[in-house]
Design a protein around this motif. Structure first.
Motif, PDB file in Angstrom:
ATOM      1  N   GLU A   1       5.668  19.351  -1.391  1.00  0.00           N
ATOM      2  CA  GLU A   1       4.402  19.432  -0.664  1.00  0.00           C
ATOM      3  C   GLU A   1       3.542  18.182  -0.822  1.00  0.00           C
ATOM      4  N   ILE A   2       3.308  17.750  -2.046  1.00  0.00           N
ATOM      5  CA  ILE A   2       2.420  16.610  -2.287  1.00  0.00           C
ATOM      6  C   ILE A   2       3.151  15.622  -3.182  1.00  0.00           C
ATOM      7  N   VAL A   3       3.399  14.417  -2.672  1.00  0.00           N
ATOM      8  CA  VAL A   3       4.184  13.435  -3.398  1.00  0.00           C
ATOM      9  C   VAL A   3       3.576  12.045  -3.233  1.00  0.00           C
ATOM     10  N   PRO A   4       3.876  11.113  -4.148  1.00  0.00           N
ATOM     11  CA  PRO A   4       3.409   9.733  -3.990  1.00  0.00           C
ATOM     12  C   PRO A   4       4.218   9.014  -2.920  1.00  0.00           C
ATOM     13  N   PRO A   5       3.678   7.961  -2.313  1.00  0.00           N
ATOM     14  CA  PRO A   5       4.360   7.270  -1.211  1.00  0.00           C
ATOM     15  C   PRO A   5       5.735   6.725  -1.571  1.00  0.00           C
ATOM     16  N   GLU A   6       5.948   6.349  -2.836  1.00  0.00           N
ATOM     17  CA  GLU A   6       7.249   5.795  -3.227  1.00  0.00           C
ATOM     18  C   GLU A   6       8.394   6.752  -2.910  1.00  0.00           C
ATOM     19  N   THR A   7       8.084   8.057  -2.868  1.00  0.00           N
ATOM     20  CA  THR A   7       9.102   9.065  -2.565  1.00  0.00           C
ATOM     21  C   THR A   7       9.733   8.826  -1.200  1.00  0.00           C
ATOM     22  N   LEU A   8       8.975   8.231  -0.285  1.00  0.00           N
ATOM     23  CA  LEU A   8       9.470   7.961   1.062  1.00  0.00           C
ATOM     24  C   LEU A   8      10.721   7.099   1.034  1.00  0.00           C
TER      25      LEU A   8
ATOM     26  N   GLY B   1       0.793  -1.221   0.000  1.00  0.00           N
ATOM     27  CA  GLY B   1       0.000   0.000   0.000  1.00  0.00           C
ATOM     28  C   GLY B   1       0.823   1.267   0.000  1.00  0.00           C
ATOM     29  N   TYR B   2       2.150   1.122  -0.046  1.00  0.00           N
ATOM     30  CA  TYR B   2       3.006   2.299  -0.145  1.00  0.00           C
ATOM     31  C   TYR B   2       3.067   2.745  -1.605  1.00  0.00           C
ATOM     32  N   SER B   3       1.905   3.077  -2.134  1.00  0.00           N
ATOM     33  CA  SER B   3       1.765   3.505  -3.523  1.00  0.00           C
ATOM     34  C   SER B   3       0.412   4.184  -3.662  1.00  0.00           C
TER      35      SER B   3
ATOM     36  N   LYS C   1       8.887  10.970  -8.553  1.00  0.00           N
ATOM     37  CA  LYS C   1       8.878  10.387  -9.898  1.00  0.00           C
ATOM     38  C   LYS C   1       7.520  10.476 -10.568  1.00  0.00           C
ATOM     39  N   GLY C   2       6.647  11.328 -10.054  1.00  0.00           N
ATOM     40  CA  GLY C   2       5.345  11.468 -10.684  1.00  0.00           C
ATOM     41  C   GLY C   2       4.336  10.492 -10.136  1.00  0.00           C
ATOM     42  N   TRP C   3       3.161  10.546 -10.694  1.00  0.00           N
ATOM     43  CA  TRP C   3       2.031   9.805 -10.146  1.00  0.00           C
ATOM     44  C   TRP C   3       1.722   8.527 -10.924  1.00  0.00           C
ATOM     45  N   GLY C   4       2.391   8.337 -12.017  1.00  0.00           N
ATOM     46  CA  GLY C   4       2.115   7.165 -12.834  1.00  0.00           C
ATOM     47  C   GLY C   4       1.199   7.510 -13.990  1.00  0.00           C
ATOM     48  N   ASP C   5       1.718   7.414 -15.190  1.00  0.00           N
ATOM     49  CA  ASP C   5       0.919   7.773 -16.367  1.00  0.00           C
ATOM     50  C   ASP C   5      -0.319   6.905 -16.498  1.00  0.00           C
TER      51      ASP C   5
ATOM     52  N   PHE D   1       1.001  11.982   0.067  1.00  0.00           N
ATOM     53  CA  PHE D   1       1.272  12.557   1.381  1.00  0.00           C
ATOM     54  C   PHE D   1       2.122  13.811   1.238  1.00  0.00           C
ATOM     55  N   SER D   2       2.163  14.590   2.294  1.00  0.00           N
ATOM     56  CA  SER D   2       3.011  15.776   2.365  1.00  0.00           C
ATOM     57  C   SER D   2       4.033  15.563   3.475  1.00  0.00           C
ATOM     58  N   PRO D   3       5.321  15.506   3.165  1.00  0.00           N
ATOM     59  CA  PRO D   3       6.327  15.338   4.210  1.00  0.00           C
ATOM     60  C   PRO D   3       6.229  16.480   5.230  1.00  0.00           C
ATOM     61  N   PRO D   4       6.132  16.177   6.519  1.00  0.00           N
ATOM     62  CA  PRO D   4       5.943  17.225   7.530  1.00  0.00           C
ATOM     63  C   PRO D   4       7.254  17.931   7.866  1.00  0.00           C
TER      64      PRO D   4
END
Length: 296
Positions: free
Chosen positions: A265-272, A243-245, A278-282, A254-257
Motif C-alpha cells: 500500500e505505502i512504499v518509498p519510491p525506490e521500490t519502483l 527525487g525518486y526517494s 526496503k524500508g524508509w531509511g533509518d 506512493f501507493s502502487p495503483p
C-alpha cells in the motif's frame, strides 16, 4: 568593481564553503576535464541548436534554454554527480533539510545581441514565501564555452546574500564570472545575479545545474523530464538525487495503483525500480524522531 574568487579543481569542500559564506559565489577553474567537456558538447549541442528562443525578456529573446539533461546526456549526469559539487551542496543545504535534490538542469545559450538579464535572486522561484534565514538552493553554471564580459558572462553581486530585501545593486557592486570552458561557478539562491549582455560575435554556452532542499517543489519537474522508464536505467544514487526517494520520513511515498491485494500500500519510491520494499531509511526516522522529541 569587486571580483570573484577562484579555486583550483583540487580545492576542498571547506575552501568552497568559506568563500560561499563570504561572497555567496565562487569559481572553480577546470573542474570539468577536457574529455568530459568534449563529451558534453557532442551530446547537448544537437538539442541546443533545435531549441527556440526565450518567450519573454527574462528568459531572453536571443537566448535558448534546453532542459531534460539527465535523460538526454550521460555526460551531464557526470556533472550532476560531481563529487566536489555534491559535497559542497550537502554541506550548504544540510542545516535546512534531511536530503537535497536536483532542482534544475538547463543549457543556457546567450546569442550575440542579447541584452543583460534583469538582476535577481533565484530563491524568488518560490515566490518570496521562504524566510530569509533558510537557504533553499545552491546553483552551478558550468562553462561550455569561455565566459567573458563581452559574450555574456554571468553578472554577480558578491556579498549581496547578506543585504536586506529591497536593496538594489549599483554597477560598481557588480562583477562578471569570467572563466575558461570547463570551469564552474557555484552561487547561492540568495545572491543577486543575472545573465550578462552578449556584445561579441559568438554564442556563450553554459549549463545551469541547481540543487535544492528535498522538501521544496523542483523548478524543473524531474519526474516528467526524466520519467520512470528512463530513470530505471540510472544509478541508484542519481535516481535518489532526481527525487525518486524520500525527502524526509513522510515526504514522497506512493501507493502502487494495483488491484486489491496485489501489492503493498505505502512504499518509498525506490521500490519502483528494485521491486522490493526496503524500508524508509533509518537515518530519516532518527532525524524526524529527534525533532519530534525536542518540539513536544
Amino acid at each position: 568593481m569587486p571580483s570573484l574568487k577562484h579555486l583550483p579543481a583540487t580545492a576542498t569542500c571547506d575552501e568552497v564553503m568559506k568563500i560561499l559564506a563570504e561572497d555567496a559565489a565562487v569559481i572553480i577553474d577546470g573542474l570539468m576535464t577536457p574529455e568530459l567537456l568534449a563529451r558534453v558538447r557532442t551530446e547537448i549541442m544537437p538539442y541546443v541548436e533545435a531549441t527556440p528562443h526565450g518567450r519573454d525578456d527574462f528568459t531572453g529573446r536571443l537566448t535558448t534554454r534546453t532542459g531534460a539533461l539527465v535523460a538526454r546526456s550521460p555526460a551531464c549526469r557526470d556533472l550532476v554527480m560531481d563529487p566536489l559539487v555534491n559535497a559542497a551542496t550537502g554541506a550548504f543545504l544540510a542545516p535546512f533539510c534531511d536530503r537535497y535534490q536536483l532542482h534544475l538542469t538547463q543549457v543556457i545559450r546567450i546569442k550575440p545581441g542579447q541584452g543583460a538579464q534583469v538582476l535577481h535572486r533565484d530563491r524568488l522561484a518560490w515566490g518570496g514565501y521562504l524566510q530569509r534565514s533558510i537557504e533553499p538552493q545552491l546553483n552551478m553554471i558550468w562553462a561550455v564555452t569561455d565566459f567573458t564580459r563581452e559574450n555574456g558572462a554571468t553578472r554577480v553581486v558578491p556579498g549581496s546574500h547578506l543585504w536586506e530585501d529591497g536593496r538594489g545593486a549599483h554597477e560598481d557592486e557588480t562583477t562578471y564570472a569570467e572563466m575558461k570552458a570547463g570551469s564552474v561557478i557555484l552561487y547561492t539562491g540568495s545572491v543577486i545575479h543575472s545573465g550578462g549582455a552578449n556584445v561579441s560575435n559568438a554564442d556563450r554556452v553554459g549549463i545551469n545545474i541547481t540543487y535544492s532542499l528535498g522538501w521544496l517543489r523542483q523548478e524543473e519537474n524531474q519526474y516528467l523530464s526524466c520519467p520512470p522508464e528512463i530513470a530505471a536505467r540510472l544509478s541508484p544514487e542519481l535516481q535518489r538525487l532526481i527525487g525518486y526517494s524520500m525527502g524526509s520520513y513522510a515526504l514522497g511515498y506512493f501507493s502502487p495503483p494495483l488491484a486489491p491485494g496485489l501489492g503493498p500500500e505505502i512504499v518509498p519510491p525506490e521500490t519502483l525500480f528494485s521491486g522490493e520494499v526496503k524500508g524508509w531509511g533509518d537515518d530519516l526516522y532518527a532525524k524526524v524522531s529527534q525533532r519530534a522529541a525536542t518540539s513536544s
